[in-house]
Write a protein that holds these residues in place. Structure first.
Motif, PDB file in Angstrom:
ATOM      1  N   ASN A 147      -6.792  -8.472  11.156  1.00 45.56           N
ATOM      2  CA  ASN A 147      -5.604  -7.882  10.717  1.00 45.56           C
ATOM      3  C   ASN A 147      -4.265  -8.659  10.680  1.00 45.56           C
ATOM      4  OD1 ASN A 147      -7.335  -6.067   9.403  1.00 45.56           O
ATOM      5  ND2 ASN A 147      -6.777  -4.163  10.831  1.00 45.56           N
ATOM      6  N   GLN A 148      -4.398  -9.601  11.741  1.00 47.76           N
ATOM      7  CA  GLN A 148      -3.241 -10.345  12.440  1.00 47.76           C
ATOM      8  C   GLN A 148      -2.204  -9.557  12.822  1.00 47.76           C
ATOM      9  OE1 GLN A 148      -1.773 -13.554   9.978  1.00 47.76           O
ATOM     10  NE2 GLN A 148      -3.536 -13.731   8.650  1.00 47.76           N
ATOM     11  N   GLY A 166       4.155 -12.149   6.922  1.00 43.33           N
ATOM     12  CA  GLY A 166       3.801 -10.835   6.112  1.00 43.33           C
ATOM     13  C   GLY A 166       4.892  -9.761   6.401  1.00 43.33           C
ATOM     14  N   PRO A 167       4.384  -8.448   6.061  1.00 39.09           N
ATOM     15  CA  PRO A 167       5.302  -7.413   6.430  1.00 39.09           C
ATOM     16  C   PRO A 167       5.325  -7.182   7.821  1.00 39.09           C
ATOM     17  CG  PRO A 167       3.475  -6.843   4.753  1.00 39.09           C
ATOM     18  CD  PRO A 167       3.240  -8.156   5.263  1.00 39.09           C
ATOM     19  N   ASN A 168       6.695  -7.278   8.508  1.00 39.34           N
ATOM     20  CA  ASN A 168       7.047  -7.033   9.832  1.00 39.34           C
ATOM     21  C   ASN A 168       6.501  -8.250  10.696  1.00 39.34           C
ATOM     22  OD1 ASN A 168       8.087  -4.534   9.234  1.00 39.34           O
ATOM     23  ND2 ASN A 168       6.188  -3.494   9.021  1.00 39.34           N
TER      24      ASN A 168
END
Length: 347
Positions: A147-148, A166-168
């Motif tokens: 999920n990184q 990615g997001p955040n």
């Protein structure tokens, strides 16, 4: 200049037709199987029945998943109930977010229910499962890699993990805290196995050792993480949780060693075997040997009496003195037989 690093998967999910196969879920499932497998082997070695660990895990695992998710959602509520957030995301467990503290706490409630139904002491079951739980965490942490998420500060070390934009999150190479914690949990598992064999830990002390050792590692690993978290007095919440839980585990370990030294003799009341079962079997063998000795003495006496009676009947009728003498001998032998019986019983 290019540097070495650990690449992250481009996606954490593979679609098998309409069915999504998520790496995070696979890591959790593999961890559960490892914990149950090792716990079952340790439980049988302690004299328990095969399958008991799995039966109780049926209660513990669902409770643990709910508890882990609840802890995450409560401590990171802004991710689900803040402005512009969708509270429905709180139920998307496959996207990551399980707090080990909540998982262990509520999982223990489920295990307690299962143990009560089987008439098994919860501390003994927890001791058998302790290193397996540590290995399950080691497996589960790789779900964060898929999920990184939950990485540390930026670094150019050769074992840095590459994170894509990615997001955040910003693209770059960071400390792979998921890897650090996974390796630490493997070390904790081996520590508990060694200490349990060396000192024969019982009454929940093997589990307490696992908790204390895990908290030590979680404390320093937590300092390296850069994901959003609540702070108390400038320290991340999970660091405070690690400190508190560590102290409680050590206190339990010390008090348990003083109040209930040694290990449980019997972990399943209706199961012979293990240390307690072997002692019980030895006692049963001794009792059986005593019964056999007593029966042999009685049989010998009965045969002697029968021989005397047959001799008396074969003698001439006018030999009354001989008959009386034979009866007297038989009476004298009975006290001797009665005296031998207690000696046999003592064995």
């Amino acid at each position: 200049m290019d540097i070495a690093y650990i690449p992250s998967p481009s996606t954490g999910v593979i679609h098998l037709g309409p069915i999504p196969l998520r790496g995070y879920a696979f890591c959790i499932i593999i961890g559960v199987f490892v914990a149950v497998w090792l716990g079952n082997k340790r439980w049988i070695a302690r004299g328990g029945k095969p399958g008991t660990v799995a039966d109780i895990a049926v209660w513990a695992v669902p409770f643990g998943l709910v508890g882990g998710r609840l802890y995450h959602v409560i401590t990171d509520y802004q991710l689900y109930f803040g402005e512009g957030r969708n509270w429905v995301d709180a139920f998307k467990i496959w996207e990551g977010g399980l707090g080990i503290w909540g998982a262990i706490a509520l999982g223990a409630v489920g295990a307690w229910i299962g143990c009560r139904l089987r008439g098994i002491p919860l501390p003994a079951w927890a001791d058998a499962l302790a290193p397996g739980i540590a290995l399950a965490q080691a497996c589960g942490r790789w779900g964060n890699w898929f999920n990184q998420e939950l990485y540390g500060r930026a670094t150019d070390l050769p074992w840095a993990v590459e994170i894509s934009a990615g997001p955040n999150r910003d693209a770059g190479t960071y400390h792979p805290t998921f890897l650090y914690e996974s390796l630490w949990c493997i070390g904790v598992a081996f520590l508990v196995i060694w200490a349990d064999r060396r000192f024969k830990l019982g009454h929940g002390r093997a589990f307490a050792l696992y908790v204390a050792a895990y908290c030590v590692g979680r404390g320093w690993i937590e300092y390296m993480r850069v994901d959003e978290a609540h702070h108390i007095l400038g320290v991340r919440l999970n660091v405070w949780t690690s400190i508190v839980v560590f102290v409680l585990a050590v206190v339990y370990f010390v008090l348990s060693a003083k109040l209930r030294p040694g290990r449980e003799e019997v972990v399943e009341p209706d199961r012979p075997g293990g240390e307690g079962g072997k002692d019980k079997a030895k006692a049963d063998d001794k009792s059986g040997a005593g019964d056999k000795a007593e029966a042999a003495v009685k049989d010998k006496t009965d045969k002697a009496d029968k021989a005397e009676l047959q001799a008396a009947e074969a003698a001439p009728k006018d030999s009354a003195p001989a008959l009386a003498q034979g009866a007297a001998k038989a009476d004298l032998r009975k006290p001797a037989a009665d005296a031998e019986a207690p000696e046999a019983d003592k064995s």
